[in-house]
Scaffold this motif. Sequence first.
Motif, PDB file in Angstrom:
ATOM      1  N   ARG A   3      93.842 -56.078  -6.084  1.00  0.00           N
ATOM      2  CA  ARG A   3      92.379 -56.147  -6.197  1.00  0.00           C
ATOM      3  C   ARG A   3      91.810 -57.216  -5.281  1.00  0.00           C
ATOM      4  NH1 ARG A   3      90.166 -56.130 -12.191  1.00  0.00           N
ATOM      5  NH2 ARG A   3      90.355 -58.315 -11.667  1.00  0.00           N
ATOM      6  N   LEU A   4      92.517 -58.326  -5.150  1.00  0.00           N
ATOM      7  CA  LEU A   4      92.067 -59.406  -4.269  1.00  0.00           C
ATOM      8  C   LEU A   4      92.041 -58.943  -2.818  1.00  0.00           C
ATOM      9  CD1 LEU A   4      91.363 -62.485  -3.944  1.00  0.00           C
ATOM     10  CD2 LEU A   4      93.800 -62.802  -3.518  1.00  0.00           C
ATOM     11  N   LEU A   5      93.112 -58.277  -2.379  1.00  0.00           N
ATOM     12  CA  LEU A   5      93.169 -57.796  -0.996  1.00  0.00           C
ATOM     13  C   LEU A   5      92.117 -56.722  -0.734  1.00  0.00           C
ATOM     14  CD1 LEU A   5      97.024 -57.680  -0.427  1.00  0.00           C
ATOM     15  CD2 LEU A   5      95.392 -59.262   0.609  1.00  0.00           C
ATOM     16  N   ASP A   6      92.003 -55.771  -1.653  1.00  0.00           N
ATOM     17  CA  ASP A   6      90.985 -54.730  -1.482  1.00  0.00           C
ATOM     18  C   ASP A   6      89.584 -55.331  -1.474  1.00  0.00           C
ATOM     19  OD1 ASP A   6      92.911 -52.781  -1.275  1.00  0.00           O
ATOM     20  OD2 ASP A   6      92.750 -52.147  -3.372  1.00  0.00           O
ATOM     21  N   GLY A   7      89.371 -56.360  -2.288  1.00  0.00           N
ATOM     22  CA  GLY A   7      88.086 -57.056  -2.289  1.00  0.00           C
ATOM     23  C   GLY A   7      87.827 -57.770  -0.970  1.00  0.00           C
ATOM     24  N   LEU A   8      88.885 -58.328  -0.384  1.00  0.00           N
ATOM     25  CA  LEU A   8      88.758 -58.984   0.924  1.00  0.00           C
ATOM     26  C   LEU A   8      88.344 -57.980   1.996  1.00  0.00           C
ATOM     27  CD1 LEU A   8      89.205 -61.505   2.762  1.00  0.00           C
ATOM     28  CD2 LEU A   8      91.577 -60.728   2.987  1.00  0.00           C
ATOM     29  N   TYR A   9      88.999 -56.821   2.013  1.00  0.00           N
ATOM     30  CA  TYR A   9      88.675 -55.790   3.005  1.00  0.00           C
ATOM     31  C   TYR A   9      87.255 -55.260   2.794  1.00  0.00           C
ATOM     32  CZ  TYR A   9      93.798 -55.845   3.043  1.00  0.00           C
ATOM     33  OH  TYR A   9      95.101 -56.232   3.077  1.00  0.00           O
ATOM     34  N   THR A  10      86.888 -55.044   1.546  1.00  0.00           N
ATOM     35  CA  THR A  10      85.551 -54.544   1.238  1.00  0.00           C
ATOM     36  C   THR A  10      84.492 -55.602   1.560  1.00  0.00           C
ATOM     37  OG1 THR A  10      86.468 -53.127  -0.475  1.00  0.00           O
ATOM     38  CG2 THR A  10      84.104 -53.540  -0.568  1.00  0.00           C
ATOM     39  N   GLY A  11      84.794 -56.861   1.271  1.00  0.00           N
ATOM     40  CA  GLY A  11      83.864 -57.941   1.585  1.00  0.00           C
ATOM     41  C   GLY A  11      83.608 -58.067   3.078  1.00  0.00           C
ATOM     42  N   ALA A  12      84.675 -57.961   3.867  1.00  0.00           N
ATOM     43  CA  ALA A  12      84.519 -58.016   5.319  1.00  0.00           C
ATOM     44  C   ALA A  12      83.697 -56.828   5.812  1.00  0.00           C
ATOM     45  CB  ALA A  12      85.887 -58.046   6.000  1.00  0.00           C
ATOM     46  N   ALA A  13      83.925 -55.653   5.208  1.00  0.00           N
ATOM     47  CA  ALA A  13      83.141 -54.468   5.584  1.00  0.00           C
ATOM     48  C   ALA A  13      81.679 -54.638   5.195  1.00  0.00           C
ATOM     49  CB  ALA A  13      83.721 -53.219   4.930  1.00  0.00           C
ATOM     50  N   ALA A  14      81.422 -55.266   4.051  1.00  0.00           N
ATOM     51  CA  ALA A  14      80.041 -55.517   3.633  1.00  0.00           C
ATOM     52  C   ALA A  14      79.349 -56.476   4.600  1.00  0.00           C
ATOM     53  CB  ALA A  14      80.013 -56.073   2.215  1.00  0.00           C
ATOM     54  N   LEU A  15      80.077 -57.498   5.061  1.00  0.00           N
ATOM     55  CA  LEU A  15      79.516 -58.401   6.074  1.00  0.00           C
ATOM     56  C   LEU A  15      79.223 -57.649   7.375  1.00  0.00           C
ATOM     57  CD1 LEU A  15      81.572 -61.707   5.673  1.00  0.00           C
ATOM     58  CD2 LEU A  15      79.129 -61.375   5.284  1.00  0.00           C
ATOM     59  N   ALA A  16      80.115 -56.720   7.729  1.00  0.00           N
ATOM     60  CA  ALA A  16      79.881 -55.906   8.928  1.00  0.00           C
ATOM     61  C   ALA A  16      78.622 -55.063   8.761  1.00  0.00           C
ATOM     62  CB  ALA A  16      81.092 -55.006   9.197  1.00  0.00           C
ATOM     63  N   ALA A  17      78.443 -54.491   7.574  1.00  0.00           N
ATOM     64  CA  ALA A  17      77.247 -53.693   7.320  1.00  0.00           C
ATOM     65  C   ALA A  17      75.990 -54.554   7.375  1.00  0.00           C
ATOM     66  CB  ALA A  17      77.360 -53.010   5.949  1.00  0.00           C
ATOM     67  N   LEU A  18      76.071 -55.770   6.844  1.00  0.00           N
ATOM     68  CA  LEU A  18      74.939 -56.692   6.914  1.00  0.00           C
ATOM     69  C   LEU A  18      74.603 -57.035   8.363  1.00  0.00           C
ATOM     70  CD1 LEU A  18      72.893 -58.525   5.441  1.00  0.00           C
ATOM     71  CD2 LEU A  18      74.673 -60.292   5.435  1.00  0.00           C
ATOM     72  N   CYS A  19      75.633 -57.226   9.165  1.00  0.00           N
ATOM     73  CA  CYS A  19      75.413 -57.489  10.599  1.00  0.00           C
ATOM     74  C   CYS A  19      74.695 -56.314  11.256  1.00  0.00           C
ATOM     75  CB  CYS A  19      76.736 -57.758  11.311  1.00  0.00           C
ATOM     76  SG  CYS A  19      77.454 -59.356  10.928  1.00  0.00           S
ATOM     77  N   MET A  20      75.064 -55.096  10.867  1.00  0.00           N
ATOM     78  CA  MET A  20      74.408 -53.913  11.431  1.00  0.00           C
ATOM     79  C   MET A  20      72.937 -53.853  11.032  1.00  0.00           C
ATOM     80  SD  MET A  20      76.531 -52.233  13.322  1.00  0.00           S
ATOM     81  CE  MET A  20      75.923 -50.586  13.418  1.00  0.00           C
ATOM     82  N   VAL A  21      72.621 -54.216   9.800  1.00  0.00           N
ATOM     83  CA  VAL A  21      71.231 -54.210   9.340  1.00  0.00           C
ATOM     84  C   VAL A  21      70.422 -55.261  10.095  1.00  0.00           C
ATOM     85  CG1 VAL A  21      69.736 -54.674   7.350  1.00  0.00           C
ATOM     86  CG2 VAL A  21      71.758 -53.243   7.079  1.00  0.00           C
ATOM     87  N   VAL A  22      70.984 -56.462  10.256  1.00  0.00           N
ATOM     88  CA  VAL A  22      70.288 -57.512  10.998  1.00  0.00           C
ATOM     89  C   VAL A  22      70.165 -57.120  12.472  1.00  0.00           C
ATOM     90  CG1 VAL A  22      70.312 -59.958  11.647  1.00  0.00           C
ATOM     91  CG2 VAL A  22      71.010 -59.270   9.351  1.00  0.00           C
ATOM     92  N   LEU A  23      71.184 -56.447  13.004  1.00  0.00           N
ATOM     93  CA  LEU A  23      71.114 -55.938  14.372  1.00  0.00           C
ATOM     94  C   LEU A  23      69.958 -54.959  14.518  1.00  0.00           C
ATOM     95  CD1 LEU A  23      72.252 -55.437  17.251  1.00  0.00           C
ATOM     96  CD2 LEU A  23      73.825 -53.810  16.216  1.00  0.00           C
ATOM     97  N   LEU A  24      69.806 -54.068  13.567  1.00  0.00           N
ATOM     98  CA  LEU A  24      68.681 -53.131  13.581  1.00  0.00           C
ATOM     99  C   LEU A  24      67.356 -53.886  13.578  1.00  0.00           C
ATOM    100  CD1 LEU A  24      67.408 -50.295  13.365  1.00  0.00           C
ATOM    101  CD2 LEU A  24      67.645 -50.518  10.878  1.00  0.00           C
ATOM    102  N   ALA A  25      67.260 -54.922  12.748  1.00  0.00           N
ATOM    103  CA  ALA A  25      66.037 -55.726  12.703  1.00  0.00           C
ATOM    104  C   ALA A  25      65.770 -56.390  14.049  1.00  0.00           C
ATOM    105  CB  ALA A  25      66.134 -56.770  11.598  1.00  0.00           C
ATOM    106  N   CYS A  26      66.815 -56.863  14.705  1.00  0.00           N
ATOM    107  CA  CYS A  26      66.654 -57.478  16.034  1.00  0.00           C
ATOM    108  C   CYS A  26      66.141 -56.458  17.052  1.00  0.00           C
ATOM    109  CB  CYS A  26      67.974 -58.068  16.521  1.00  0.00           C
ATOM    110  SG  CYS A  26      68.458 -59.588  15.715  1.00  0.00           S
ATOM    111  N   VAL A  27      66.697 -55.278  17.025  1.00  0.00           N
ATOM    112  CA  VAL A  27      66.266 -54.238  17.961  1.00  0.00           C
ATOM    113  C   VAL A  27      64.815 -53.850  17.687  1.00  0.00           C
ATOM    114  CG1 VAL A  27      66.638 -51.837  18.659  1.00  0.00           C
ATOM    115  CG2 VAL A  27      68.593 -53.367  18.394  1.00  0.00           C
ATOM    116  N   LEU A  28      64.474 -53.667  16.421  1.00  0.00           N
ATOM    117  CA  LEU A  28      63.087 -53.322  16.089  1.00  0.00           C
ATOM    118  C   LEU A  28      62.119 -54.441  16.468  1.00  0.00           C
ATOM    119  CD1 LEU A  28      63.586 -51.581  12.622  1.00  0.00           C
ATOM    120  CD2 LEU A  28      63.130 -50.507  14.842  1.00  0.00           C
TER     121      LEU A  28
END
Length: 169
Positions: A3-28
């Motif tokens: 569960r810890l490892l899967d949480g680590l992978y999911t957490g990193a993916a969530a940070l990646a998704a957040l980066c994509m949202v902020v990237l969209l805001a930068c482009v807009l």
Amino acid sequence: MRRLLDGLYTGAAALAALCMVVLLACVLLSIASRQLHFMVQGLDAYAGYLMAAAGFLALAHTLKRGEHIRVTLVLNLLQGRWKKGAELWALGAATLLALLFAFYSCKLAWQSHVFNDISTGNDATPLWLPQIAMALGTVVLAIAFVDELVLEILGRRVPAQSSEALRNE
């Protein structure tokens, strides 16, 4: 531990998704600023940093979901011990490369911090800040490869199948 490892992978993916949202805001914001005749300094550089961060932070999650490109032509021809040996060799080599990548990514971020390296653009961002995302992403990828290698050695690895192969275009 799983569960810890899967949480680590999911957490990193969530940070990646957040980066994509902020990237969209930068482009807009960049589009809006051109239309309204004002300029936000360094916006293009930050968009680039966010794109790189999203890519690196998503690597481990992508690996664990079986979405990385992998040539299985030879592996599908092998059976039994030969297939297991080829899997171990491939995972061992990938783990070694991922560990080296993580080490040198962390070293790069640290050296950028020590030398006070800044970007050459008009934003003058300390480069260790965006490099942290690359270092973090490569460390999590290395952990994911070690995880896969250990599971393969123990005989508990279930290779994830990409749903992409099931699609007919």
